[in-house]
Design a protein around this motif. Structure first.
Motif, short mmCIF file in Angstrom:
data_model
loop_
_atom_site.label_atom_id
_atom_site.label_comp_id
_atom_site.label_asym_id
_atom_site.label_seq_id
_atom_site.Cartn_x
_atom_site.Cartn_y
_atom_site.Cartn_z
N ILE A 236 0.85 -1.19 0.00
CA ILE A 236 0.00 0.00 0.00
C ILE A 236 0.88 1.25 0.00
O ILE A 236 1.84 1.33 0.76
CB ILE A 236 -0.89 0.05 1.25
N THR B 121 -7.16 -3.90 3.51
CA THR B 121 -5.96 -4.32 2.79
C THR B 121 -4.93 -4.92 3.73
O THR B 121 -4.30 -5.93 3.43
CB THR B 121 -5.35 -3.11 2.04
N THR C 191 -13.12 -5.02 0.12
CA THR C 191 -11.72 -4.61 -0.01
C THR C 191 -10.81 -5.83 0.10
O THR C 191 -9.85 -5.98 -0.68
CB THR C 191 -11.36 -3.59 1.08
N ARG D 88 -8.34 -7.49 -2.82
CA ARG D 88 -6.91 -7.61 -2.55
C ARG D 88 -6.42 -9.06 -2.69
O ARG D 88 -5.35 -9.32 -3.23
CB ARG D 88 -6.62 -7.10 -1.14
#
Length: 221
Positions: A15, A51, A99, A103
């Protein structure tokens, strides 16, 4: 050997923070077992938490991800809605689970759910549970009472990481928010728990969506 889309889903890039405050949030997650993150929608709080959860699980650094949230906004007990408790709460935690699915990849996510490695736990049944070697995400924490968040925090093992996510300005409770109590305790007792506070200036959503978020937040609506 050529990389496939499957490989890319399993080895996504780390990230990258879009704001200084997101950078502080990521640093806190990398160094602390408990992190409190506050602020309005659109700042990346949920995206980063989801994430982080997906990456830790994919890298086998934890054995389980537990997602929970209080059921205050609906105005009704979960018992009113059809289905199992997990099915009833699923729509409320969809931003986090979607999310994670993006991912990890849909197939890996579904396998993890079926194996019990990703668990959505209704907050009203958290009492009596203990958690070990996992990441626990408490979303919408501003809607917990002080006794509820006390119950939650005293059931987390030392080998767990906890993310407490909320916005104290958006509580639906008539009594003092448990999240506000926790913030007071952390600050007054100088506990080694980072509190990351996002503001309207940290909103990363683009265009008219960001304008609406700011408009409602600034008007306290």
């Amino acid at each position: 050997m050529h990389r496939t889309r499957f490989d890319e889903e399993r080895n996504p890039a780390p990230i990258q923070p879009l704001t200084d405050k997101q950078g502080q949030y990521l640093d806190a997650l990398a160094s602390s077992s408990q992190v409190i993150v506050l602020g309005p929608a659109g700042t990346g709080k949920t995206f980063i938490a989801g994430t982080r959860a997906a990456d830790l699980l994919r890298q086998r650094r934890i054995s389980k991800v537990v997602i929970t949230r209080p059921n205050v906004p609906s105005g009704r007990s979960l018992g009113f809605f059809p289905g199992t408790l997990e099915e009833k709460i699923a729509p409320w935690v969809a931003p986090l689970t979607e999310t994670m699915k993006e991912r990890m990849g849909a197939a890996a996510f579904d396998i993890a759910v079926k194996a019990g490695d990703i668990e959505v736990v209704p907050f009203e049944v958290m009492r009596g549970r203990t958690f070990k070697n996992c990441l626990v995400i408490l979303d919408e924490a501003q809607n917990t009472t002080t006794p509820e968040i006390k119950m939650f925090l005293t059931r987390i093992g030392d080998d767990c990481q906890v993310i407490i996510n909320g916005d104290v300005s958006q509580t639906d409770l008539r009594e003092t928010s448990g999240l506000r109590t926790v913030i007071h305790l952390v600050k007054s007792r100088m506990m080694a728990i980072p509190i990351v506070e996002f503001t309207l200036d940290d909103i990363v959503r683009s265009g008219i969506c960001a304008e609406w978020v700011k408009a409602f937040e600034e008007e306290r609506l």
